[in-house]
Enzyme design. Sequence first.
Site, short mmCIF file in Angstrom:
data_model
loop_
_atom_site.label_atom_id
_atom_site.label_comp_id
_atom_site.label_asym_id
_atom_site.label_seq_id
_atom_site.Cartn_x
_atom_site.Cartn_y
_atom_site.Cartn_z
CB THR A 1 45.26 26.07 34.91
OG1 THR A 1 43.93 26.23 35.41
CG2 THR A 1 46.22 26.01 36.08
CE1 TYR B 1 36.08 24.52 32.28
CE2 TYR B 1 37.98 25.39 31.09
CZ TYR B 1 37.28 25.22 32.27
OH TYR B 1 37.77 25.75 33.43
CE LYS C 1 38.39 22.00 33.73
NZ LYS C 1 39.68 22.67 33.42
#
Length: 299
Positions: free
Chosen positions: A54, A142, A170
């Site tokens: 992001t 992640y 995550k």
Amino acid sequence: MASTSSSSVPFGRVLTAMVTPFTVDGGLDLDGAQQLAEQLVDAGNSGLVINGTTGEAPTTTDAEKAALVKAVLAAVGSRAKIVAGVGGYDTAHTVALAGAMQEAGADALLAVTPYYNKPPQEGVRRHFTAVADATDLPVVLYDIPGRTATPIETETLIRLAEHPRIVAVKDAKGDLGASSRVMAETDLVYYSGEDVLNLPLAAIGAVGAMSVVSHLVTPELVDLFDAFFGGDAAKARDIHRMLLPVYTGVFRTQGVITTKAALRALGRPAGPVRLPLVDLDEAGLATLRADLATGGVDL
């Protein structure tokens, strides 16, 4: 629902995976990054993830990544945990970037599964182990196979949990059964990495979220987790349902595209995206406005 201790929530409940503000000509906007970081922490974020997807990490240089972490730390480092993304498909480069992020002052590292080259699970394990060995910082794995094409398999996660600096996941795998098993068999702390699953993941043991929609609804997410961990599952469910149109709107296309469009509409630091991403067009913005309004967010 019993509350969890602060020691079992290493980075707090809600962390925003922060966009990287750019100037109109596409340059790094460090002043804007500091302003946005302050706004997000003021809204209730306990931490920020910098240089993630992001944050457009695939199109920022290593020097820009280090400068961004230093700028954000200067702005909010005394009030929030700063988790620096270091993921890539080149282990040597990821290790070097991890060292640079430690030098820049990050509190922890976020490392995504190597993407595109589709390593076998032994390669995945060795990659993450090399990253964890490279610094003294805690590492968040992640797991997002929809982006990387390679999941971190359950047995690999269980083995990686033995490393003293691999402390959290995550989770954007969307497999609640697999995540349940890892949480049951290891001490890995889970954070939701898929906003629509924030509450379902909490229900099976996650402690919070590393969120994109929190650019717009941090107080609501804080209330959701406070309600759930405070024993009011019905209130948490109601907030979850209220936010469903926000989740839909932000993820109709790549999340940074919609998030930056929303931030620009609100007059907050964001700027354009860098190619190969493209900014949201007028029709897309109209749809986003409608989605967000249904979820209680007015642009």
